[in-house]
Design an enzyme around this catalytic site. Structure first.
Site, PDB file in Angstrom:
ATOM      1  N   GLU A   1       0.828  -1.213   0.000  1.00 19.52           N
ATOM      2  CA  GLU A   1       0.000   0.000   0.000  1.00 19.52           C
ATOM      3  C   GLU A   1       0.866   1.268   0.000  1.00 19.52           C
ATOM      4  O   GLU A   1       0.546   2.257   0.614  1.00 19.52           O
ATOM      5  CB  GLU A   1      -0.925   0.011   1.222  1.00 19.52           C
ATOM      6  CG  GLU A   1      -1.815  -1.209   1.342  1.00 19.52           C
ATOM      7  CD  GLU A   1      -2.774  -1.140   2.515  1.00 19.52           C
ATOM      8  OE1 GLU A   1      -2.956  -0.054   3.084  1.00 19.52           O
ATOM      9  OE2 GLU A   1      -3.373  -2.182   2.876  1.00 19.52           O
TER      10      GLU A   1
ATOM     11  N   ASP B   1       2.534   4.690  -0.294  1.00 16.21           N
ATOM     12  CA  ASP B   1       2.436   6.067  -0.750  1.00 16.21           C
ATOM     13  C   ASP B   1       3.461   6.852   0.057  1.00 16.21           C
ATOM     14  O   ASP B   1       3.763   6.512   1.202  1.00 16.21           O
ATOM     15  CB  ASP B   1       1.029   6.676  -0.641  1.00 16.21           C
ATOM     16  CG  ASP B   1       0.238   6.221   0.588  1.00 16.21           C
ATOM     17  OD1 ASP B   1      -0.958   5.920   0.455  1.00 16.21           O
ATOM     18  OD2 ASP B   1       0.844   6.156   1.690  1.00 16.21           O
TER      19      ASP B   1
HETATM   20  O1  G3I Z   1     -19.005   4.751   0.026  1.00 20.43           O
HETATM   21  C1  G3I Z   1     -19.334   5.649   1.099  1.00 20.43           C
HETATM   22  C2  G3I Z   1     -20.206   6.774   0.569  1.00 20.43           C
HETATM   23  O2  G3I Z   1     -21.436   6.245   0.106  1.00 20.43           O
HETATM   24  C3  G3I Z   1     -20.454   7.792   1.694  1.00 20.43           C
HETATM   25  O3  G3I Z   1     -21.185   8.888   1.184  1.00 20.43           O
HETATM   26  C4  G3I Z   1     -19.088   8.276   2.203  1.00 20.43           C
HETATM   27  C5  G3I Z   1     -19.217   9.296   3.300  1.00 20.43           C
HETATM   28  O4  G3I Z   1     -19.521   8.635   4.502  1.00 20.43           O
HETATM   29  O5  G3I Z   1     -18.338   7.141   2.726  1.00 20.43           O
HETATM   30  C6  G3I Z   1     -18.058   6.215   1.669  1.00 20.43           C
HETATM   31  O6  G3I Z   1     -17.329   5.133   2.210  1.00 20.43           O
HETATM   32  C7  G3I Z   1     -15.982   5.482   2.541  1.00 20.43           C
HETATM   33  C8  G3I Z   1     -15.048   4.563   1.737  1.00 20.43           C
HETATM   34  O7  G3I Z   1     -13.676   4.797   2.115  1.00 20.43           O
HETATM   35  C9  G3I Z   1     -15.206   4.791   0.232  1.00 20.43           C
HETATM   36  O8  G3I Z   1     -14.807   6.098  -0.082  1.00 20.43           O
HETATM   37  C10 G3I Z   1     -15.780   5.193   4.031  1.00 20.43           C
HETATM   38  O9  G3I Z   1     -16.573   6.113   4.775  1.00 20.43           O
HETATM   39  C11 G3I Z   1     -14.311   5.378   4.382  1.00 20.43           C
HETATM   40  O10 G3I Z   1     -14.099   4.957   5.736  1.00 20.43           O
HETATM   41  C12 G3I Z   1     -13.469   4.452   3.492  1.00 20.43           C
HETATM   42  O11 G3I Z   1     -12.101   4.730   3.801  1.00 20.43           O
HETATM   43  C13 G3I Z   1     -11.201   3.700   3.345  1.00 20.43           C
HETATM   44  C14 G3I Z   1     -10.398   3.206   4.560  1.00 20.43           C
HETATM   45  O12 G3I Z   1      -9.434   2.243   4.108  1.00 20.43           O
HETATM   46  C15 G3I Z   1     -11.295   2.538   5.565  1.00 20.43           C
HETATM   47  O13 G3I Z   1     -11.799   1.377   5.024  1.00 20.43           O
HETATM   48  C16 G3I Z   1     -10.242   4.331   2.332  1.00 20.43           C
HETATM   49  O14 G3I Z   1     -10.962   4.662   1.144  1.00 20.43           O
HETATM   50  C17 G3I Z   1      -9.142   3.333   1.978  1.00 20.43           C
HETATM   51  O15 G3I Z   1      -8.158   3.949   1.147  1.00 20.43           O
HETATM   52  C18 G3I Z   1      -8.464   2.839   3.245  1.00 20.43           C
HETATM   53  O16 G3I Z   1      -7.549   1.848   2.898  1.00 20.43           O
HETATM   54  C19 G3I Z   1      -6.869   1.270   4.028  1.00 20.43           C
HETATM   55  C20 G3I Z   1      -6.633  -0.203   3.730  1.00 20.43           C
HETATM   56  O17 G3I Z   1      -7.878  -0.833   3.492  1.00 20.43           O
HETATM   57  C21 G3I Z   1      -5.893  -0.862   4.873  1.00 20.43           C
HETATM   58  N1  G3I Z   1      -4.640  -0.169   5.109  1.00 20.43           N
HETATM   59  C22 G3I Z   1      -4.796   1.262   5.393  1.00 20.43           C
HETATM   60  C23 G3I Z   1      -5.499   1.928   4.210  1.00 20.43           C
HETATM   61  C24 G3I Z   1      -5.626   3.416   4.445  1.00 20.43           C
HETATM   62  O18 G3I Z   1      -6.463   3.661   5.561  1.00 20.43           O
END
Ligand code: G3I
Length: 481
Positions: free
Chosen positions: A277, A279
């Site tokens: 991952e 960056d």
């Molecule tokens: O899809 C919903 C959307 O419908 C809603 O309007 C919006 C606002 O609440 O949220 C959207 O979901 C978000 C999702 O990303 C898609 O954008 C979640 O709230 C948000 O928590 C989620 O964050 C992701 C995060 O993991 C938590 O799962 C990040 O995109 C993603 O890049 C990040 O990736 C993680 C790896 O899985 C594990 N390692 C760390 C890395 C960075 O945190």
């Protein structure tokens, strides 16, 4: 986020646009050299995520063009996590994961599955079983079995367990805010690996975590990982790889050598180390104030990571957590910015050139691969569209109207599917044809006639051709022999 439908909406000079599509800097590399091509020659996989915007058809067309041309491994940013795949108890949703697998098969791209057991992104219904060990074991086993079985033979490698170690100076298991650890205990990790292997014996199985790029020392997270891998191997738990997420900042200059030390420790246990991952972000406040020297420093650190990756024989995948700074969790959630290879206009940054320079400084003859021939060149499933090959030609761009396509035969370019109602000359079924060299410089333009364009005046070599029929464009790499 607004829907974006056409390349023309992106205000990019034509040369830059073409260079961006090919993922080539303006000081681009020799013809047909892409990260993907050089990775393949070295028996390695280099790639990045499909951002959630891709799954929602809400991303610029350049994203997919560059992704499938430049990279040979892919992972879903969010769409294969527990909450996405089993939103309700024993009700599975594989739609978005299937979309990624279809894309990957069509473009001969390896698929990572992320992530089966993780304390985060657990749907609320699971938390209703908090503390109920037998029920939680059954829930986790069912989840893993159903998801891994569904993707058997299509997902090459799984992050079986993600981020199960705490962030204390004296590392230990993450014992709070984890429904799995609190309800089952540390045995949930061992069970998760066993169940995943039972569902797909051919998949590679990783333990994935962050902050394990901070060195092997008493009490460090990295050392704790190595100790657990030793125990798992001694107990015949089927782990095959460790993923170091490696979300770092521009100041973290010691981390490449720490990753090398971790690779060497895991090599003694016959376990692969993958960067999963990466960056290399700048502090968020610096956005807009970064200098050429800043970007050069970022490139230098990317270079060091790629050097380590290519020099350590048990490293297999180099995955970045994003393609373009335009779509990165760093800005949204991490208080950092601009950590990737492509800038917000999809132009390759010095970091891209550094990755390419490292690949070219490590000839294929000197780079060892941890993978078998079957993994490097899996049998193609043509029925599932697995016979495409982006290393040869860029698939028609996302803006092309369905059906329009171009093929080169000798020195004649054949064009089908022109939208005659708007073409430059409906009677002759014409379209505008522009040819660029691999540095993105325009070298020839003509009008096709009757669905063909004569390119006989162009010297042998690799080019990018763009065909515009009055309503849509298609971009494709061609080889004139
Ligand atoms: O899809 C919903 C959307 O419908 C809603 O309007 C919006 C606002 O609440 O949220 C959207 O979901 C978000 C999702 O990303 C898609 O954008 C979640 O709230 C948000 O928590 C989620 O964050 C992701 C995060 O993991 C938590 O799962 C990040 O995109 C993603 O890049 C990040 O990736 C993680 C790896 O899985 C594990 N390692 C760390 C890395 C960075 O945190």
């Amino acid at each position: 986020m607004k829907k974006i439908h056409s390349l023309s909406r992106i205000a990019l000079p034509r040369i830059t646009l073409c260079a961006a599509i090919l993922g080539m800097g303006l000081n681009a590399h020799a013809a047909d050299e892409t990260i993907r091509q050089l990775a393949k020659e070295r028996g390695r996989f280099i790639g990045t995520i499909l951002n959630s915007e891709w799954f929602n058809d809400d991303i610029e067309p350049e994203f997919e063009e560059i992704h499938k041309t430049q990279f040979n491994v892919v992972v879903a940013e969010n769409e294969m996590k527990f909450d996405a795949t089993e939103p309700n108890e024993d009700e599975f949703n594989f739609e978005k994961g299937d979309k990624m697998v279809k894309y990957a098969l069509a473009n001969n791209i390896r698929v990572r599955g992320h992530a089966l057991a993780w304390h985060s992104q657990v749907p609320n219904w699971v938390n209703n079983y908090k503390g109920q060990k037998e029920k939680l074991l059954a829930v986790l086993k069912n989840h893993i079995t159903k998801v891994v079985t569904h993707y058997k033979g299509k997902v090459a490698e799984w992050d079986v367990v993600n981020e199960a170690i705490n962030d204390d100076y004296n590392a230990d298991w993450r014992s709070t805010n984890s429904v799995w650890y609190e309800g089952i205990g540390a045995e949930f990790l061992d069970s998760a690996f066993v169940w995943t292997h039972e569902a797909d014996p051919d998949a590679e199985l990783c333990y994935n975590d962050y902050s394990i790029e901070w060195g092997l020392r008493e009490g460090s997270k990295a050392s704790f990982v190595v100790e657990q891998v030793k125990r798992w191997k001694a107990n015949n738990i089927p782990i095959t790889c460790v993923g170091t997420q490696t979300h770092i900042e521009i100041a973290h200059e010691t981390t490449p050598q720490n990753v090398r030390a971790l690779a060497k420790a895991l090599a003694e246990l016959n376990v692969t180390l993958n960067i999963t991952e990466l960056d290399i972000g700048f502090p968020k406040g610096s956005a807009g104030n970064l200098s050429a020297a800043d970007y050069a420093k970022q490139g230098h650190i990317y270079r060091q990571f790629m050097d380590v990756f290519l020099e350590e024989p048990n490293m297999g995948e180099f995955v970045m957590w994003g393609l373009t700074d335009a779509h990165s969790w760093l800005d949204e959630q991490q208080g950092k910015t601009e950590g990737l290879l492509y800038d917000k206009q999809y132009k390759p940054k010095p970091a891209y050139d550094s990755v390419m320079a490292s690949l070219k400084a490590h000839p294929a003859s000197e780079v060892k691969t941890p993978y078998s021939e079957t993994i490097l060149n899996p049998p193609k499933d043509c029925d599932a569209g697995g016979c495409g090959d982006s290393t040869i030609a860029i698939m028609p761009s996302a803006v092309a109207k369905k059906g329009m396509s171009v093929q080169i035969a000798g020195r004649t370019l054949f064009i089908t599917g022109i939208a005659t109602e708007k073409s430059a000359n409906a009677a002759s079924n014409a379209a505008k044809v522009d040819v660029f060299d691999m540095q993105g410089r325009p070298i020839y333009s003509t009008q096709s006639a009757n669905g063909a364009a004569d390119l006989s005046t162009i010297a042998e070599g690799l080019y990018v051709v763009r065909v515009h029929d009055g309503s849509t464009s298609i971009v494709k790499k061609i080889s004139i022999k």
